[in-house]
Design an enzyme around this catalytic site. Structure first.
Site, PDB file in Angstrom:
ATOM      1  N   LYS A  41       0.928  -1.064  -0.190  1.00 31.97           N
ATOM      2  CA  LYS A  41      -0.079  -0.049   0.119  1.00 31.97           C
ATOM      3  C   LYS A  41       0.654   1.317   0.116  1.00 31.97           C
ATOM      4  CE  LYS A  41      -0.209  -0.401   5.112  1.00 31.97           C
ATOM      5  NZ  LYS A  41      -1.063  -1.247   6.095  1.00 31.97           N
ATOM      6  N   TYR A 251      16.524  30.035   5.983  1.00 32.13           N
ATOM      7  CA  TYR A 251      15.239  30.555   6.942  1.00 32.13           C
ATOM      8  C   TYR A 251      15.267  30.813   8.383  1.00 32.13           C
ATOM      9  CZ  TYR A 251      12.464  30.017   2.630  1.00 32.13           C
ATOM     10  OH  TYR A 251      12.228  30.369   1.279  1.00 32.13           O
TER      11      TYR A 251
HETATM   12  C1  LIG Z   1       0.015  -1.846   6.801  1.00 30.44           C
HETATM   13  C2  LIG Z   1      -0.545  -3.280   7.110  1.00 30.44           C
HETATM   14  C3  LIG Z   1       0.252  -4.325   7.448  1.00 30.44           C
HETATM   15  C4  LIG Z   1       1.748  -4.308   7.200  1.00 30.44           C
HETATM   16  O1  LIG Z   1       2.153  -3.762   8.607  1.00 30.44           O
HETATM   17  P1  LIG Z   1       3.692  -3.330   8.856  1.00 30.44           P
HETATM   18  O2  LIG Z   1       3.563  -2.906  10.298  1.00 30.44           O
HETATM   19  O3  LIG Z   1       4.236  -1.978   7.930  1.00 30.44           O
HETATM   20  O4  LIG Z   1       4.276  -4.606   8.636  1.00 30.44           O
HETATM   21  C5  LIG Z   1      -0.394  -5.388   7.690  1.00 30.44           C
HETATM   22  N1  LIG Z   1      -1.769  -5.402   7.680  1.00 30.44           N
HETATM   23  C6  LIG Z   1      -2.446  -4.602   7.383  1.00 30.44           C
HETATM   24  C7  LIG Z   1      -4.001  -5.064   7.593  1.00 30.44           C
HETATM   25  C8  LIG Z   1      -2.002  -3.414   7.410  1.00 30.44           C
HETATM   26  O5  LIG Z   1      -2.787  -2.300   7.194  1.00 30.44           O
END
Ligand SMILES: *Cc1c(COP(=O)(O)O)cnc(C)c1O
Length: 350
Positions: A41, A251
């Site tokens: 994602k 800045y």
């Molecule tokens: C993002 C997510 C993961 C991955 O989690 P990490 O902590 O990045 O390993 C796994 N399961 C779900 C449902 C998620 O939303």
């Protein structure tokens, strides 16, 4: 007239495909009897689906997790639809129709989503149970609903709230998840994210869902030493200047030179993900082993570094910023997740 090729970019995200593949293999081994999938994602946590998915596919990943429906297309360019799960699930009939037409699996998170999916004709789906994070997922009290019994469940999953800590909530969630596994009859069961994998074999079930640690994140000490960094930042020095004692930099003039010094302007700023939280804390770029500390505020497109330790640097040379997620998180107060997903779109990648 043909448009000329765009010039080479002056900032680069160096991505190490071998380390990415090795991180997945390590997490897969640590998952024991379970197989490791991959959370890709948010454009593979900012590193790029186009880079990460082919590498992970060759390494052996067969289960992919995105959050939004809009993220399906980019992943689908590299893997079969049946390997992709959409975590947010269907909010509209249009979402459900899209999933059925393409062949990706929605993750059902509520009775409303179950109804939307079944009304659209149903088919293979995943089911997310909320065992204590109280975020997204079917409440335990709804597991016995007749709508749930009608679902054709591939992966039954739940998500740990505090796997990166030694919290009693981990065992509570494990216990609740086990109880649901007895009440629902899925093809596969999945509980552990990256940190959850490090909690041990009890948490593995049939499928683990690492994200962060694929990309170099270290949410628990057990992963130190075996998970390697995948991304490193590089930027061109676009100007070198000599600063007199008493002059200030950047800045709001937050840095004042105590003595005459030579500084460089690097082509990387907070719009690229080097947030202002990195400024004023001694964080440094590097060139051939020399440290080049950041001076003053990080700007949108630039950051100024001290060249005292690297007198040989010339305008146009490149300098490196080791993107150590664990140390960087400690220093900036940003989470390792934020440090990855904040990386911008102006880098050349590879
Ligand atoms: C993002 C997510 C993961 C991955 O989690 P990490 O902590 O990045 O390993 C796994 N399961 C779900 C449902 C998620 O939303």
């Amino acid at each position: 007239m043909t448009t000329p090729e765009p010039p080479t970019r002056s900032l680069r995200l160096s991505l190490d495909a071998n380390v990415l593949a090795r991180n997945w293999r390590h997490l897969d081994r640590m998952s024991g009897t379970a197989r490791a999938g991959a959370a890709v994602k948010a454009d593979a946590y900012g590193l790029g689906v186009e880079f990460a998915v082919p590498v992970l596919r060759e390494a052996g990943v067969r289960d992919w997790f995105v959050a939004h429906w809009s993220e399906v297309e980019d992943v689908l360019a590299h893997v079969p639809a049946g390997e992709i799960s959409v975590l947010h699930g269907p909010l509209t009939a249009q979402d459900a129709a899209f999933a059925r037409a393409i062949g990706v699996r929605p993750v059902i998170n509520s009775l409303m989503q179950a109804r939307i999916w079944l009304d659209a004709g149903g088919g293979a789906c995943d089911l997310m149970i909320d065992t204590g994070i109280n975020r997204l997922g079917l409440p335990l009290s709804d597991v016995g609903d007749p709508l749930i019994a009608r679902l054709e469940i591939d992966v039954l999953m739940s998500h740990l709230a505090s796997a990166d800590e030694d919290s009693p909530l981990n065992e509570t969630q494990l216990r609740r998840f086990r109880s649901v596994c007895g009440a629902v009859d899925p093809r596969r069961r999945s509980l552990a994210n990256s940190a959850g994998i490090a909690l041990g074999a009890d948490y593995a079930f049939d499928l683990s869902r690492p994200g962060l640690s694929l990309y170099g994140g270290i949410p628990r000490r057990e992963l130190r030493g075996s998970i390697g960094p995948v991304a490193q930042l590089r930027a061109a020095v676009i100007q070198i200047r000599d600063i007199a004692a008493g002059e200030t930099i950047g800045y709001n003039a937050t840095f004042t030179a105590k003595e005459a010094m030579r500084v460089g302007v690097a082509s990387l700023g907070y719009a690229d993900g080097l947030l202002r939280a990195w400024g004023g804390k001694g964080a440094a770029f590097r060139s051939n082993g020399s440290m080049l500390p950041i001076l003053g505020r990080v700007s949108m497109d630039m950051v100024v570094v001290d060249l005292s330790m690297a007198p040989g640097i010339r305008e146009g040379d490149w300098i490196d910023f080791d993107y150590d997620l664990e140390a960087g998180s400690e220093l900036t107060g940003l989470s390792q997740y934020e440090l990855l997903t904040v990386l911008g779109r102006r880098f050349s990648r590879g």
